[in-house]
Design an enzyme around this catalytic site. Structure first.
Site, PDB file in Angstrom:
ATOM      1  N   SER A 149      36.834  48.066  42.995  1.00 26.06           N
ATOM      2  CA  SER A 149      37.169  46.877  42.215  1.00 26.06           C
ATOM      3  C   SER A 149      38.518  47.082  41.546  1.00 26.06           C
ATOM      4  O   SER A 149      38.888  48.208  41.208  1.00 26.06           O
ATOM      5  CB  SER A 149      36.102  46.632  41.140  1.00 26.06           C
ATOM      6  OG  SER A 149      36.538  45.665  40.200  1.00 26.06           O
ATOM      7  N   TYR A 162      31.848  49.735  33.725  1.00 25.94           N
ATOM      8  CA  TYR A 162      32.026  49.353  35.123  1.00 25.94           C
ATOM      9  C   TYR A 162      33.365  49.859  35.664  1.00 25.94           C
ATOM     10  O   TYR A 162      33.430  50.425  36.767  1.00 25.94           O
ATOM     11  CB  TYR A 162      31.943  47.838  35.263  1.00 25.94           C
ATOM     12  CG  TYR A 162      32.041  47.343  36.681  1.00 25.94           C
ATOM     13  CD1 TYR A 162      30.964  47.469  37.550  1.00 25.94           C
ATOM     14  CD2 TYR A 162      33.202  46.735  37.153  1.00 25.94           C
ATOM     15  CE1 TYR A 162      31.043  47.019  38.865  1.00 25.94           C
ATOM     16  CE2 TYR A 162      33.300  46.279  38.453  1.00 25.94           C
ATOM     17  CZ  TYR A 162      32.213  46.411  39.309  1.00 25.94           C
ATOM     18  OH  TYR A 162      32.307  45.964  40.612  1.00 25.94           O
TER      19      TYR A 162
END
Length: 257
Positions: A149, A162
């Protein structure tokens, strides 16, 4: 261009929905036998129905369903053993499963939430790599695709758990790629970018999902990374923009394969 995956064995985690679901479906349509891993049995059964329907029309693709939580480390080990017993190799790994945790100031993140993000996204991915690494090396053209990501690079406020997990996963990928650079195995990461998924809706509840690409579109771009013709390793492919981020070679834009 869709690669020919006829006769190849592909393991996809997080295959019950979103990008993982569509990668698994498209790999089966390209001829692969997909080992579909996820916690949600209903989603896996829906995927299996889709693959069987496609096979009835084209004669291509099969699926083996594996209900498994990636926090079950011994279960991951058993999965590797079962693949070895049945096929003696693995041609493609798509390490897609992940959890978001919470969007929160770092000091407000509960320990149990942080631990789960790391257990699924980092430790589970490492354990999976550890389990299937020898199987991928046994393939004539092993391909590993780790989902990452942009959060790993932006380190934006409130995304600490995250973002840290994805930065760790990218580092695992790059180290693994360097270890295997003189082998047939190619190891890369894919950054899907903003995609119309449940995780995206959790992170941006006010966003209009119609402004984002469908996960099937992103999956079709990632699919080329499974091609036996792919030569790159240790890189990250930005699926939304169809470009590679070079870590070790001069900057160059090219399609997978």
């Amino acid at each position: 261009m869709t690669p020919d995956l006829t006769g190849r064995i592909a393991l996809v985690t997080g295959a019950s929905r979103g990008i993982g679901y569509h990668i698994a479906r498209q790999m089966a349509a390209a001829g692969a036998h997909v080992i579909a891993v996820a916690r949600t049995v209903g989603g896996l059964e829906e995927l299996d129905d889709e693959i069987k329907a496609e096979r009835a029309k084209t004669g291509k693709g099969e699926a083996t369903l594996v209900p498994l939580d990636l926090t079950d480390m011994q279960g991951i080990d058993r999965l590797g053993g079962a693949i070895n017993e049945r096929w003696k190799k693995l041609d493609v790994l798509v390490a897609n499963a992940a959890v978001l945790g919470v969007i929160s100031p770092i000091g407000h993140v509960e320990a149990k939430v942080f631990d789960k993000v790391m257990a699924v996204n980092v430790t589970g991915t490492w354990r999976l790599i550890r389990s299937v690494d020898p199987l991928l090396r046994a393939s004539d053209a092993g391909r590993a695709i780790v989902l990452s990501s942009n959060a790993a690079h932006s380190a934006r406020a409130f995304w600490a758990p995250y973002a840290a997990s994805k930065a760790a996963v990218e580092t695992l990928m790059r180290s693994w790629a360097d270890e295997t650079k003189n082998m047939a195995l190619r190891v890369n990461a894919a950054d899907p970018g903003g995609t119309r998924t449940a995780m995206r809706a959790q992170a941006f509840p006010g966003e209009n999902p119609e402004t984002l690409p469908h996960p099937s579109e992103i999956a079709s771009r990632i699919l080329g990374m499974a091609s036996p013709a792919l030569t790159r390793t240790g890189q990250i492919y930005q699926a939304k923009f169809d470009r590679w981020m070079e870590y070790q070679q001069p900057a160059e834009v090219a399609a997978a394969g």
